[in-house]
Design a protein around this motif. Structure first.
Motif, short mmCIF file in Angstrom:
data_model
loop_
_atom_site.label_atom_id
_atom_site.label_comp_id
_atom_site.label_asym_id
_atom_site.label_seq_id
_atom_site.Cartn_x
_atom_site.Cartn_y
_atom_site.Cartn_z
N ALA A 8 0.83 -1.21 0.00
CA ALA A 8 0.00 0.00 0.00
C ALA A 8 0.87 1.26 0.00
CB ALA A 8 -0.93 0.00 1.21
N LEU A 9 1.91 1.27 0.82
CA LEU A 9 2.80 2.43 0.87
C LEU A 9 3.55 2.62 -0.44
CD1 LEU A 9 4.30 2.07 4.47
CD2 LEU A 9 2.63 3.75 3.67
N GLU A 10 4.00 1.53 -1.04
CA GLU A 10 4.71 1.62 -2.32
C GLU A 10 3.80 2.15 -3.41
OE1 GLU A 10 6.69 -2.04 -3.46
OE2 GLU A 10 7.30 -2.38 -1.38
N VAL A 11 2.57 1.68 -3.45
CA VAL A 11 1.62 2.11 -4.48
C VAL A 11 1.28 3.59 -4.29
CG1 VAL A 11 -0.74 1.80 -5.34
CG2 VAL A 11 0.70 -0.19 -4.90
N LYS A 12 1.05 4.00 -3.06
CA LYS A 12 0.74 5.40 -2.79
C LYS A 12 1.91 6.30 -3.20
CE LYS A 12 -2.26 4.55 1.15
NZ LYS A 12 -2.39 4.67 2.61
N ALA A 13 3.13 5.89 -2.87
CA ALA A 13 4.31 6.68 -3.22
C ALA A 13 4.49 6.76 -4.73
CB ALA A 13 5.55 6.08 -2.56
N TRP A 14 4.30 5.64 -5.41
CA TRP A 14 4.42 5.61 -6.87
C TRP A 14 3.42 6.56 -7.52
CZ3 TRP A 14 0.60 3.63 -10.26
CH2 TRP A 14 0.97 3.59 -11.60
N ARG A 15 2.19 6.49 -7.05
CA ARG A 15 1.14 7.34 -7.63
C ARG A 15 1.41 8.82 -7.34
NH1 ARG A 15 -4.30 9.26 -6.57
NH2 ARG A 15 -4.42 8.32 -4.50
N ALA A 16 1.84 9.13 -6.13
CA ALA A 16 2.13 10.53 -5.78
C ALA A 16 3.30 11.07 -6.60
CB ALA A 16 2.45 10.63 -4.29
N GLU A 17 4.34 10.26 -6.76
CA GLU A 17 5.51 10.69 -7.52
C GLU A 17 5.16 10.95 -8.98
OE1 GLU A 17 9.74 8.85 -9.00
OE2 GLU A 17 9.04 8.31 -6.99
N ALA A 18 4.31 10.10 -9.53
CA ALA A 18 3.92 10.23 -10.94
C ALA A 18 2.84 11.29 -11.14
CB ALA A 18 3.45 8.88 -11.47
N GLY A 19 2.12 11.62 -10.07
CA GLY A 19 1.06 12.62 -10.18
C GLY A 19 -0.22 12.09 -10.79
N TYR A 20 -0.46 10.79 -10.69
CA TYR A 20 -1.66 10.17 -11.26
C TYR A 20 -2.83 10.26 -10.29
CZ TYR A 20 1.51 7.74 -14.50
OH TYR A 20 2.46 7.43 -15.44
N THR A 21 -4.02 10.34 -10.84
CA THR A 21 -5.22 10.13 -10.03
C THR A 21 -5.35 8.62 -9.84
OG1 THR A 21 -6.67 9.89 -11.96
CG2 THR A 21 -6.39 12.13 -11.07
N LYS A 33 -10.49 0.43 -10.97
CA LYS A 33 -10.22 1.51 -10.01
C LYS A 33 -10.47 1.05 -8.57
CE LYS A 33 -11.63 6.11 -8.65
NZ LYS A 33 -12.79 6.96 -8.56
N ARG A 34 -11.55 0.32 -8.36
CA ARG A 34 -11.86 -0.14 -6.99
C ARG A 34 -10.78 -1.09 -6.46
NH1 ARG A 34 -17.15 0.29 -4.63
NH2 ARG A 34 -16.55 -1.60 -3.58
N THR A 35 -10.22 -1.90 -7.34
CA THR A 35 -9.13 -2.79 -6.93
C THR A 35 -7.92 -1.97 -6.56
OG1 THR A 35 -9.92 -4.55 -8.38
CG2 THR A 35 -7.61 -4.67 -7.70
N PHE A 36 -7.61 -0.96 -7.38
CA PHE A 36 -6.48 -0.09 -7.08
C PHE A 36 -6.67 0.62 -5.74
CE2 PHE A 36 -4.11 3.85 -7.21
CZ PHE A 36 -2.85 3.41 -7.57
N GLU A 37 -7.86 1.14 -5.52
CA GLU A 37 -8.15 1.82 -4.25
C GLU A 37 -8.00 0.87 -3.08
OE1 GLU A 37 -11.24 5.20 -5.94
OE2 GLU A 37 -12.04 3.26 -5.27
N GLY A 38 -8.42 -0.38 -3.26
CA GLY A 38 -8.28 -1.38 -2.20
C GLY A 38 -6.82 -1.66 -1.88
N ILE A 39 -6.00 -1.70 -2.91
CA ILE A 39 -4.56 -1.93 -2.70
C ILE A 39 -3.99 -0.78 -1.87
CG2 ILE A 39 -2.30 -2.06 -3.84
CD1 ILE A 39 -3.85 -3.32 -6.27
N GLU A 40 -4.34 0.46 -2.24
CA GLU A 40 -3.85 1.62 -1.49
C GLU A 40 -4.35 1.64 -0.05
OE1 GLU A 40 -2.65 5.26 -4.33
OE2 GLU A 40 -4.71 5.30 -3.59
#
Length: 73
Positions: A8-21, A33-40
């Motif tokens: 979850a931390l890795e995914v959040k950091a990756w998304r923040a660094e890339a600037g993706y929604t 999207k719901r799967t991605f949100e669940g991972i985060e």
């Protein structure tokens, strides 16, 4: 810290660094999207290694695009 929390931390950091929604990140990775949100949110994902590889490949592609763009300026 267990594996799901670490992912979850890795995914959040990756998304923040890339600037993706969340929606854009999920689409880029080819998952709902719901799967991605669940991972985060730390609910886990059975293919964490594949997810990490996909994030790394996309991060490398993004860096390459940024480098090409800066060379043109």
């Amino acid at each position: 810290m267990d594996e799901t929390e670490k992912l979850a931390l890795e995914v959040k950091a990756w998304r923040a660094e890339a600037g993706y929604t969340a929606e854009a990140a999920a689409k880029l990775l080819g998952i709902p999207k719901r799967t991605f949100e669940g991972i985060e949110q730390g609910r886990g994902f059975p293919y964490s290694l594949l997810l990490r590889v996909a994030m790394e490949c996309n991060a490398l592609s993004l860096k390459e695009m940024q480098q090409k763009s800066s060379r043109k300026d």
